[in-house]
Scaffold this active site. Sequence first.
Site, PDB file in Angstrom:
ATOM      1  N   GLY A  10     -80.808  14.594   7.917  1.00 31.79           N
ATOM      2  CA  GLY A  10     -81.261  16.137   7.384  1.00 31.79           C
ATOM      3  C   GLY A  10     -80.626  16.152   5.938  1.00 31.79           C
ATOM      4  N   LEU A  12     -77.976  17.831   4.272  1.00 30.35           N
ATOM      5  CA  LEU A  12     -76.870  17.690   4.232  1.00 30.35           C
ATOM      6  C   LEU A  12     -76.240  16.298   4.840  1.00 30.35           C
ATOM      7  CD1 LEU A  12     -73.645  18.432   3.347  1.00 30.35           C
ATOM      8  CD2 LEU A  12     -73.536  19.683   5.696  1.00 30.35           C
ATOM      9  N   ASP A  35     -80.621  14.232  21.550  1.00 34.68           N
ATOM     10  CA  ASP A  35     -80.796  15.631  21.567  1.00 34.68           C
ATOM     11  C   ASP A  35     -79.413  16.528  21.815  1.00 34.68           C
ATOM     12  OD1 ASP A  35     -81.595  18.207  21.820  1.00 34.68           O
ATOM     13  OD2 ASP A  35     -83.019  17.823  23.629  1.00 34.68           O
ATOM     14  N   ILE A  36     -78.977  16.888  20.859  1.00 33.19           N
ATOM     15  CA  ILE A  36     -77.673  17.495  20.963  1.00 33.19           C
ATOM     16  C   ILE A  36     -77.419  18.765  21.955  1.00 33.19           C
ATOM     17  CG2 ILE A  36     -76.502  16.783  18.836  1.00 33.19           C
ATOM     18  CD1 ILE A  36     -77.092  19.448  17.697  1.00 33.19           C
ATOM     19  N   ASP A 101     -72.864  31.366   5.192  1.00 36.05           N
ATOM     20  CA  ASP A 101     -72.669  32.603   4.613  1.00 36.05           C
ATOM     21  C   ASP A 101     -73.232  33.738   5.214  1.00 36.05           C
ATOM     22  OD1 ASP A 101     -75.099  31.431   3.771  1.00 36.05           O
ATOM     23  OD2 ASP A 101     -74.989  32.673   2.136  1.00 36.05           O
ATOM     24  N   TYR A 124     -80.600  33.771  13.216  1.00 36.34           N
ATOM     25  CA  TYR A 124     -79.735  32.428  12.562  1.00 36.34           C
ATOM     26  C   TYR A 124     -78.253  32.758  12.417  1.00 36.34           C
ATOM     27  CZ  TYR A 124     -78.473  28.971   9.374  1.00 36.34           C
ATOM     28  OH  TYR A 124     -77.743  27.628   8.847  1.00 36.34           O
ATOM     29  N   LYS A 128     -75.313  31.222  14.533  1.00 34.14           N
ATOM     30  CA  LYS A 128     -74.258  29.929  14.032  1.00 34.14           C
ATOM     31  C   LYS A 128     -73.039  30.652  14.412  1.00 34.14           C
ATOM     32  CE  LYS A 128     -74.632  27.049  11.674  1.00 34.14           C
ATOM     33  NZ  LYS A 128     -74.992  25.618  11.807  1.00 34.14           N
ATOM     34  N   TRP A 149     -76.678  28.455   0.547  1.00 28.36           N
ATOM     35  CA  TRP A 149     -77.901  28.325  -0.143  1.00 28.36           C
ATOM     36  C   TRP A 149     -78.047  26.599  -0.485  1.00 28.36           C
ATOM     37  CZ3 TRP A 149     -78.763  32.622  -4.517  1.00 28.36           C
ATOM     38  CH2 TRP A 149     -78.424  33.704  -3.956  1.00 28.36           C
TER      39      TRP A 149
HETATM   40  N1  LIG Z   1     -79.955  24.891   4.313  1.00 30.33           N
HETATM   41  C1  LIG Z   1     -79.148  25.917   4.099  1.00 30.33           C
HETATM   42  O1  LIG Z   1     -79.201  26.610   3.168  1.00 30.33           O
HETATM   43  C2  LIG Z   1     -77.924  26.074   4.613  1.00 30.33           C
HETATM   44  C3  LIG Z   1     -76.947  27.099   4.230  1.00 30.33           C
HETATM   45  C4  LIG Z   1     -75.800  27.286   4.620  1.00 30.33           C
HETATM   46  C5  LIG Z   1     -75.196  26.540   5.919  1.00 30.33           C
HETATM   47  N2  LIG Z   1     -75.996  25.585   6.418  1.00 30.33           N
HETATM   48  C6  LIG Z   1     -75.547  24.661   7.538  1.00 30.33           C
HETATM   49  O2  LIG Z   1     -75.153  23.420   6.831  1.00 30.33           O
HETATM   50  C7  LIG Z   1     -75.713  22.603   8.022  1.00 30.33           C
HETATM   51  C8  LIG Z   1     -76.757  21.500   7.437  1.00 30.33           C
HETATM   52  O3  LIG Z   1     -77.773  21.923   7.202  1.00 30.33           O
HETATM   53  P1  LIG Z   1     -79.124  21.391   6.559  1.00 30.33           P
HETATM   54  O4  LIG Z   1     -79.796  22.367   5.595  1.00 30.33           O
HETATM   55  O5  LIG Z   1     -78.732  20.176   5.779  1.00 30.33           O
HETATM   56  O6  LIG Z   1     -79.978  21.193   7.804  1.00 30.33           O
HETATM   57  P2  LIG Z   1     -81.419  20.368   7.894  1.00 30.33           P
HETATM   58  O7  LIG Z   1     -81.851  19.747   6.752  1.00 30.33           O
HETATM   59  O8  LIG Z   1     -82.212  21.112   8.863  1.00 30.33           O
HETATM   60  O9  LIG Z   1     -80.948  19.085   8.976  1.00 30.33           O
HETATM   61  C9  LIG Z   1     -80.744  19.059  10.153  1.00 30.33           C
HETATM   62  C10 LIG Z   1     -80.784  18.018  10.848  1.00 30.33           C
HETATM   63  O10 LIG Z   1     -80.533  18.092  12.297  1.00 30.33           O
HETATM   64  C11 LIG Z   1     -81.811  17.625  13.403  1.00 30.33           C
HETATM   65  N3  LIG Z   1     -81.762  18.339  14.480  1.00 30.33           N
HETATM   66  C12 LIG Z   1     -82.285  19.492  14.640  1.00 30.33           C
HETATM   67  N4  LIG Z   1     -82.071  19.791  16.169  1.00 30.33           N
HETATM   68  C13 LIG Z   1     -81.537  18.821  16.810  1.00 30.33           C
HETATM   69  C14 LIG Z   1     -81.337  18.391  17.953  1.00 30.33           C
HETATM   70  N5  LIG Z   1     -81.459  19.368  19.009  1.00 30.33           N
HETATM   71  N6  LIG Z   1     -80.620  17.066  18.312  1.00 30.33           N
HETATM   72  C15 LIG Z   1     -80.440  16.244  17.309  1.00 30.33           C
HETATM   73  N7  LIG Z   1     -80.520  16.570  15.868  1.00 30.33           N
HETATM   74  C16 LIG Z   1     -81.141  17.831  15.628  1.00 30.33           C
HETATM   75  C17 LIG Z   1     -82.899  18.050  12.317  1.00 30.33           C
HETATM   76  O11 LIG Z   1     -84.080  17.102  12.992  1.00 30.33           O
HETATM   77  P3  LIG Z   1     -85.501  17.850  12.409  1.00 30.33           P
HETATM   78  O12 LIG Z   1     -85.493  17.941  11.061  1.00 30.33           O
HETATM   79  O13 LIG Z   1     -86.333  16.639  12.895  1.00 30.33           O
HETATM   80  O14 LIG Z   1     -85.399  19.105  13.038  1.00 30.33           O
HETATM   81  C18 LIG Z   1     -82.336  17.594  10.843  1.00 30.33           C
HETATM   82  O15 LIG Z   1     -82.564  16.157  10.737  1.00 30.33           O
HETATM   83  C19 LIG Z   1     -76.131  23.180   9.272  1.00 30.33           C
HETATM   84  O16 LIG Z   1     -75.021  23.352  10.165  1.00 30.33           O
HETATM   85  C20 LIG Z   1     -76.676  24.624   8.490  1.00 30.33           C
HETATM   86  O17 LIG Z   1     -76.549  25.568   9.488  1.00 30.33           O
HETATM   87  C21 LIG Z   1     -77.393  25.404   5.686  1.00 30.33           C
END
Ligand SMILES: NC(=O)c1ccc[n+]([C@@H]2O[C@H](COP(=O)([O-])OP(=O)(O)OC[C@H]3O[C@@H](n4cnc5c(N)ncnc54)[C@H](OP(=O)(O)O)[C@@H]3O)[C@@H](O)[C@H]2O)c1
Length: 300
Positions: A10, A12, A35-36, A101, A124, A128, A149
């Site tokens: 992903g 991050l 699959d978590i 946030d 969402y 969370k 963000w």
């Molecule tokens: N993005 C934001 O703006 C944002 C803001 C605040 C907080 N966060 C938090 O920061 C963290 C990282 O976010 P991110 O944006 O980096 O996430 P991301 O790019 O969507 O990456 C999440 C990863 O988890 C994988 N995944 C999803 N479901 C899964 C499952 N059941 N088993 C195993 N792997 C699975 C996804 O695979 P697929 O892509 O194949 O589904 C992807 O590789 C998360 O906790 C998110 O809630 C994000």
Amino acid sequence: MKILLLGHKGMLGSDLLLKLSREHEVIGMDKEEIDIVSVNECKKAIEETKPDIVINAAAYTNVDGCETAKQDCFAVNAEAVKNIAEACRDKKIRIIHFSTDYVFDGTAKQPYKEDDKCNPINVYGESKLAGERYLQSLSDNYLLIRTSWLYGVKGKNFVQTILEKAKAKSFIDDTMAKAKAKTEGPSTLSVVDDQIGSPTYTKDLAAAVDLLIDKNAQGIFHVTNSGSCSWHQFAVRILQESGFNNIEVLPIKSAELKRPAIRPAYSILSMQKFIRTTGKTTQPWQLALQDYLKNCKLQN
Ligand SMILES: NC(=O)c1ccc[n+]([C@@H]2O[C@H](COP(=O)([O-])OP(=O)(O)OC[C@H]3O[C@@H](n4cnc5c(N)ncnc54)[C@H](OP(=O)(O)O)[C@@H]3O)[C@@H](O)[C@H]2O)c1
């Protein structure tokens, strides 16, 4: 240390893998390996890898999608956190998990502190928060990092979307753009100006996580890049930094967009606890954006 990193493909997760692999043994697992949502798969992964730390960067992050796929969203963002926490509990494995946030309702007038009242206003955020609660009730050795963000090199994000829209609308060649503007008027993009937050580069967040690991930090921490802006101000800056001087960014209100999920109007997170604990801060979002754009160029 041995780290099991869930969601390493992903946005991050990929920066965490790069940063933490320099000093630790990091085993990455993503959808292809685990699959978590499955209790057994979580147990098996943790039993087989025997990590000192499990970092969960996997999540269901499609904020609008969560409104309709509520069950899937809760399965990944809440139930899976329970699975991971239970699998780590008896083995005293430390868990690092990420939240958002969007657990806040956005009515605050000053940056949210770690112990401020949560009151999510979309599915969402609810999912969370449910994940946070599982972690807090099932683990006595956790680090829960709320951030906001996010954008990073390996993921679909706001910066990329703005640049794609700008490329589609404009010619970067100034003369052509001027000629076009004469006949058709300036190109425009509409971006909301009534949501304020802190854009955060995942590379900087990964470095902050590394610092918190070194300090053996426990409990909840807020980590973002420093400073804040509206999405509109962020978009203006993205275009300026990328040389798109011929596109006008029009401020609009969130209600005009009619997106399925409501977003908090104000979601700045206070970094004071992070600064007190590490003695460091993160760079301003404007500098982080410059870094990101430079790194994207290097990768292309
Ligand atoms: N993005 C934001 O703006 C944002 C803001 C605040 C907080 N966060 C938090 O920061 C963290 C990282 O976010 P991110 O944006 O980096 O996430 P991301 O790019 O969507 O990456 C999440 C990863 O988890 C994988 N995944 C999803 N479901 C899964 C499952 N059941 N088993 C195993 N792997 C699975 C996804 O695979 P697929 O892509 O194949 O589904 C992807 O590789 C998360 O906790 C998110 O809630 C994000």
